[in-house]
Scaffold this active site. Sequence first.
Site, PDB file in Angstrom:
ATOM      1  N   TYR A  26       0.794  -1.158   0.064  1.00  0.00           N
ATOM      2  CA  TYR A  26       0.029   0.071  -0.285  1.00  0.00           C
ATOM      3  C   TYR A  26       0.711   1.393   0.050  1.00  0.00           C
ATOM      4  O   TYR A  26       0.402   2.267  -0.069  1.00  0.00           O
ATOM      5  CB  TYR A  26      -0.880  -0.006   1.265  1.00  0.00           C
ATOM      6  N   LYS A  82       3.988 -14.339   5.265  1.00  0.00           N
ATOM      7  CA  LYS A  82       4.260 -15.290   4.149  1.00  0.00           C
ATOM      8  C   LYS A  82       5.613 -15.164   3.959  1.00  0.00           C
ATOM      9  O   LYS A  82       6.374 -15.070   2.948  1.00  0.00           O
ATOM     10  CB  LYS A  82       3.643 -14.610   2.882  1.00  0.00           C
ATOM     11  N   ASP A  92      -1.990 -17.982   4.248  1.00  0.00           N
ATOM     12  CA  ASP A  92      -2.894 -18.855   3.313  1.00  0.00           C
ATOM     13  C   ASP A  92      -3.564 -19.858   4.311  1.00  0.00           C
ATOM     14  O   ASP A  92      -4.604 -20.327   4.395  1.00  0.00           O
ATOM     15  CB  ASP A  92      -2.124 -19.610   2.167  1.00  0.00           C
ATOM     16  N   ASP A 119      -6.085  -6.401   5.318  1.00  0.00           N
ATOM     17  CA  ASP A 119      -7.386  -6.090   4.303  1.00  0.00           C
ATOM     18  C   ASP A 119      -7.970  -7.317   3.700  1.00  0.00           C
ATOM     19  O   ASP A 119      -9.266  -7.296   4.004  1.00  0.00           O
ATOM     20  CB  ASP A 119      -6.496  -5.308   3.151  1.00  0.00           C
TER      21      ASP A 119
END
Length: 330
Positions: free
Chosen positions: A123, A170, A202, A226
């Site tokens: 972002y 991640k 995930d 988000d």
Amino acid sequence: MYKVTLIPGDGIGPEVSEAMMKVIHAVGINIQWEKVEAGESVIEKYNTPIPDYVIDSIKKNKIAIKGPITTPVGKGFKSVNVTLRQSLDLYVNLRPIKSFKGIKSRYENIDLVIVRENTEDLYAGIEHKIGDYAAESIKIITKPACERIVDFAFKYAQDNNRKKVTGVHKANIMKLSDGLFLDTFRDISNKYNIKSDDLIVDAAAMNLVLYPENYDVMVMPNLYGDILSDLCSGLVGGLGIIPGANIGKDCAIFEAVHGSAPLIAGKNIANPTALIQSAVMMLRYLEEYEYANKIENALEKVFLKGEKLTVDLGGNSSTTEFTNEIIKYL
Ligand code: NAI
């Protein structure tokens, strides 16, 4: 008396803002709204979707509440929401996800909190095209930003008697950027006497659907926050009910997780609960606990009775009828 900057936003923003203000006035707290406009509709007048007077108003009042603002997809101006968060350094995005009895959902008794880093990651908006065949977005993760968001999550857990903090990342793939987030998470977890664990994003998505009861406070970089916020709102009945707070050192902006929902805008059918709950968060931030509890209790009663629910919750009441029902129980 409090002075609060109000950004009604666009799409369903003005409708849910109106409902939120009606409830706040009905509960009896003296709030003076300083209404300012941002978004596409002001570009012609100010040559920007965020005029300086909006930022100045928030800096002066130190507290704001806003409706959603539409961001053009794949083109056009940078998100007003992201710009506000970055320019005011509102580094925490706090999103409590809690079931209400009476709202139909596949799950019961969900009670978890998403703490989303709010200023960097993908972002940061650093993107460029490489000719016509490629484009690059740069993911920025810095140690100071990781430290302050993870520290906030642990402090929040401590102050609110929560049982566990989970760091989401991640780092198996993004070994340097998410690796930095994970290392920082592990370092800071050692300073607190609170159970903690970490999870790849995930796996977090699947586990939240299968075993949401295993999670409590979850802290993560911007993009994962988000996505998982919307996933979690689906666990408790949808986007219409989940509130949020953007918090910095000097000021805070309260806003729903949902967007401007253009397809239902102007129809008086949007669910204003998410913004009303954001106002409840604002009242608690102002330490006005009694007023906050009154509104929350009224919402609980309306959901439990289940007679005046909006369409997204399986009812057929309008935004106005639902709002009046809350006011009846205040
Ligand atoms: P959205 O949250 O506006 O809508 C997703 C789905 O949820 C739609 O089916 C919508 O009708 C429903 N929904 C959302 N809020 C609801 C409410 N209060 N009551 C009943 N149903 C509700 O997400 P979408 O469609 O991806 O985004 C629309 C626009 O909003 C985009 O321009 C996006 O950039 C912007 N947006 C703005 C945000 C903000 O201002 N903080 C946050 C998220 C999106």
